[in-house]
Design an enzyme around this catalytic site. Sequence first.
Site, mmCIF file in Angstrom:
data_model
loop_
_atom_site.group_PDB
_atom_site.id
_atom_site.type_symbol
_atom_site.label_atom_id
_atom_site.label_comp_id
_atom_site.label_asym_id
_atom_site.label_seq_id
_atom_site.Cartn_x
_atom_site.Cartn_y
_atom_site.Cartn_z
ATOM 1 N N SER A 126 79.681 70.144 39.121
ATOM 2 C CA SER A 126 79.188 70.988 40.209
ATOM 3 C C SER A 126 80.233 70.988 41.320
ATOM 4 O O SER A 126 81.048 70.058 41.398
ATOM 5 C CB SER A 126 77.877 70.399 40.746
ATOM 6 N N TYR B 100 73.028 62.663 43.700
ATOM 7 C CA TYR B 100 73.429 63.823 42.905
ATOM 8 C C TYR B 100 74.921 64.112 43.110
ATOM 9 O O TYR B 100 75.669 64.262 42.138
ATOM 10 C CB TYR B 100 72.582 65.046 43.275
#
Length: 286
Positions: free
Chosen positions: A165, A178
Site C-alpha cells: 500500500s 496497518y
Amino acid sequence: MTPPAEPPRAGTTAQPATVTPCTWPRQGRAAILVTGASSGIGAELARVAAREGIEMVLIARSAVPLLALAAEIGAAGPQAHALPLDLTGSGAVAALGAALAERGLCCEVLVNNAGYGLLGDIASLDPAAQLGILDLNLHAAAALMLAALPGMLARGRGGVLNVASVAGFLPGPGMAMYYASKAGLRSLSEALWAETRGTGVAVTCLCPGPVLTPFLDRAGTRDVRLFRMLPKADARRVAERGWRGFRAGRRLVLPDAGAWITAVGAPLLPRALLLPIVRRLQGGRA
Ligand SMILES: NC(=O)c1ccc[n+]([C@@H]2O[C@H](COP(=O)([O-])OP(=O)(O)OC[C@H]3O[C@@H](n4cnc5c(N)ncnc54)[C@H](OP(=O)(O)O)[C@@H]3O)[C@@H](O)[C@H]2O)c1
C-alpha cells in the site's frame, strides 16, 4: 480440503496464532495462487491472472464467494480451486502445501494480497486484533514467500506479487499497525526483488492508494476525513496495472497519480510536520 471452523474476524478478542514455516512441492503442474481472493483487489487480480490460462488456487476464509469465483473462472478459462483457509492459523502454510501436492500442483506465481487494517489508536483497539494485522499482512505473507520461492528459484521462473500500500511509505498514527505491516511487506518485497534479479523469478510490490473495496468499511475508515477526501481507485484497474507491472518484472507498481504523489512526496516531508497532519486526518487530535 475440509474448510476449517469459522475463524475469528478482525476485531474479536481471539489470540492470533503464529504461522509455522515450511516449503512447498517443487514439481507439478504450474498454478497461480491468490490470497484474499474472496473480494476486492484479490478477486480482480484472480480474474486478470486467469487470462494466462494457468490453473488457479483461490484462498480466503469465506468459502461461498471463493467457490463462486472459482466457478466463474473455470467456466471461461483454466480450472480454479477454492481453498477456504485462515492464513493466520499455525498450520496454514503446511495445509496449502498439502493441498498443492494432493492436486499435483506447484506454485508458479504467488499473489500475497490478503490483508486488513483497523482505524483507531493503539490503546483503543483490541490488542489481539492489532497483532492479527501483523500476523496476516506481514508474517503470513513472509511465510508464504519462504514456502514458494525455493521451488520457483529451482525452476528458474515464476514469481511473487505482493500487495502492500502507499501506507508503506510513511508511519500512520491512528492506524499504526496497518502502516507498519505495509512498510514491512514493501521492504521485504523490494529486498527480494534485488535478491532474485537474473534468476528468472520476479518479485513485485503493488502499492495502491485508497481503492473502493470492502476494506474501507472493515477497517472503519469510511467516514474518516483522510479517506473521504481522497479519490478511490477502481479495483479492476489496480489489478490490471499490478499484474502488468509484475509480468514486466517491475520492483514497485504505483497504480495511479495519487499513489505516485504519496510514495514520492511523503518520505521527503519532515516527519514532525507530516505525522500530526496524518493523525488529525485519521480521526485524532494532533
Ligand atoms: N482497499 C484499499 O483502499 C487498499 C489500499 C491499499 C492496499 N490495500 C490492500 O489490498 C489488499 C486487498 O484488500 P481489499 O481492498 O481488496 O480488501 P478486502 O475486499 O477486504 O479483501 C481482503 C481479503 O483478505 C481476506 N482475508 C482477510 N483475513 C484473512 C485471513 N485471516 N486469512 C485469509 N484471508 C483473509 C479476505 O477474505 P475473508 O474475509 O473471506 O477471509 C478478503 O478476500 C489488502 O492487503 C489491503 O491491505 C487495500
